[in-house]
Design a protein around this motif. Structure first.
Motif, PDB file in Angstrom:
ATOM      1  N   GLY A 109      37.502  56.873 -30.835  1.00 24.56           N
ATOM      2  CA  GLY A 109      36.284  57.563 -30.444  1.00 24.56           C
ATOM      3  C   GLY A 109      35.729  57.177 -29.083  1.00 24.56           C
ATOM      4  N   ILE A 110      36.379  56.261 -28.360  1.00 30.05           N
ATOM      5  CA  ILE A 110      35.937  55.837 -27.030  1.00 30.05           C
ATOM      6  C   ILE A 110      37.031  56.174 -26.020  1.00 30.05           C
ATOM      7  N   TRP A 111      36.632  56.848 -24.950  1.00 33.02           N
ATOM      8  CA  TRP A 111      37.576  57.301 -23.928  1.00 33.02           C
ATOM      9  C   TRP A 111      37.131  56.801 -22.563  1.00 33.02           C
ATOM     10  N   LYS A 112      38.082  56.306 -21.800  1.00 31.28           N
ATOM     11  CA  LYS A 112      37.834  55.856 -20.435  1.00 31.28           C
ATOM     12  C   LYS A 112      38.372  56.926 -19.504  1.00 31.28           C
ATOM     13  N   TRP A 113      37.601  57.282 -18.485  1.00 31.04           N
ATOM     14  CA  TRP A 113      38.025  58.336 -17.572  1.00 31.04           C
ATOM     15  C   TRP A 113      37.831  57.889 -16.131  1.00 31.04           C
ATOM     16  N   GLN A 114      38.567  58.582 -15.226  1.00 33.06           N
ATOM     17  CA  GLN A 114      38.497  58.237 -13.813  1.00 33.06           C
ATOM     18  C   GLN A 114      38.965  59.418 -12.986  1.00 33.06           C
ATOM     19  N   PHE A 115      38.300  59.649 -11.853  1.00 37.57           N
ATOM     20  CA  PHE A 115      38.767  60.635 -10.893  1.00 37.57           C
ATOM     21  C   PHE A 115      38.346  60.219  -9.500  1.00 37.57           C
ATOM     22  N   ARG A 116      38.964  60.833  -8.493  1.00 34.04           N
ATOM     23  CA  ARG A 116      38.720  60.491  -7.106  1.00 34.04           C
ATOM     24  C   ARG A 116      38.294  61.736  -6.344  1.00 34.04           C
ATOM     25  N   LEU A 117      37.179  61.588  -5.602  1.00 31.94           N
ATOM     26  CA  LEU A 117      36.721  62.637  -4.693  1.00 31.94           C
ATOM     27  C   LEU A 117      36.671  62.027  -3.299  1.00 31.94           C
ATOM     28  N   GLY A 118      37.567  62.452  -2.440  1.00 29.30           N
ATOM     29  CA  GLY A 118      37.640  61.854  -1.109  1.00 29.30           C
ATOM     30  C   GLY A 118      38.030  60.398  -1.222  1.00 29.30           C
ATOM     31  N   ASP A 119      37.188  59.514  -0.688  1.00 30.21           N
ATOM     32  CA  ASP A 119      37.479  58.080  -0.768  1.00 30.21           C
ATOM     33  C   ASP A 119      36.711  57.399  -1.898  1.00 30.21           C
ATOM     34  N   ARG A 120      35.937  58.167  -2.679  1.00 27.69           N
ATOM     35  CA  ARG A 120      35.170  57.617  -3.801  1.00 27.69           C
ATOM     36  C   ARG A 120      35.954  57.720  -5.102  1.00 27.69           C
ATOM     37  N   VAL A 121      35.965  56.641  -5.864  1.00 29.48           N
ATOM     38  CA  VAL A 121      36.534  56.650  -7.211  1.00 29.48           C
ATOM     39  C   VAL A 121      35.374  56.611  -8.192  1.00 29.48           C
ATOM     40  N   ILE A 122      35.333  57.586  -9.082  1.00 31.51           N
ATOM     41  CA  ILE A 122      34.265  57.687 -10.069  1.00 31.51           C
ATOM     42  C   ILE A 122      34.899  57.458 -11.435  1.00 31.51           C
TER      43      ILE A 122
END
Length: 62
Positions: free
Chosen positions: A16-29
């Motif tokens: 029930g817990i999910w880790k997510w990540q994405f990159r916009l330009g030079d920022r990692v969110i």
């Protein structure tokens, strides 16, 4: 996975817990979300990408 040209990842870290990540330009969110289904977690990341793209558009109009 790709959504609107943005590469993102969603991985299960606990039931029930999910880790997510994405990159916009030079920022990692990155972050975590609670969802029973992986498709719901993916949809939440897509909504977050939409918000970040709108925010970037307001800051740097083309």
């Amino acid at each position: 996975m790709t959504y609107k040209g943005v590469e993102f990842t969603v991985t299960a870290v606990a039931p029930g817990i999910w880790k997510w990540q994405f990159r916009l330009g030079d920022r990692v969110i990155a972050g975590k979300t609670e969802a029973k289904l992986n498709l719901l977690a993916i949809r939440r990341v897509q909504l977050r990408i939409d918000r970040e793209l709108k925010k970037a558009e307001r800051q740097y109009p083309t």
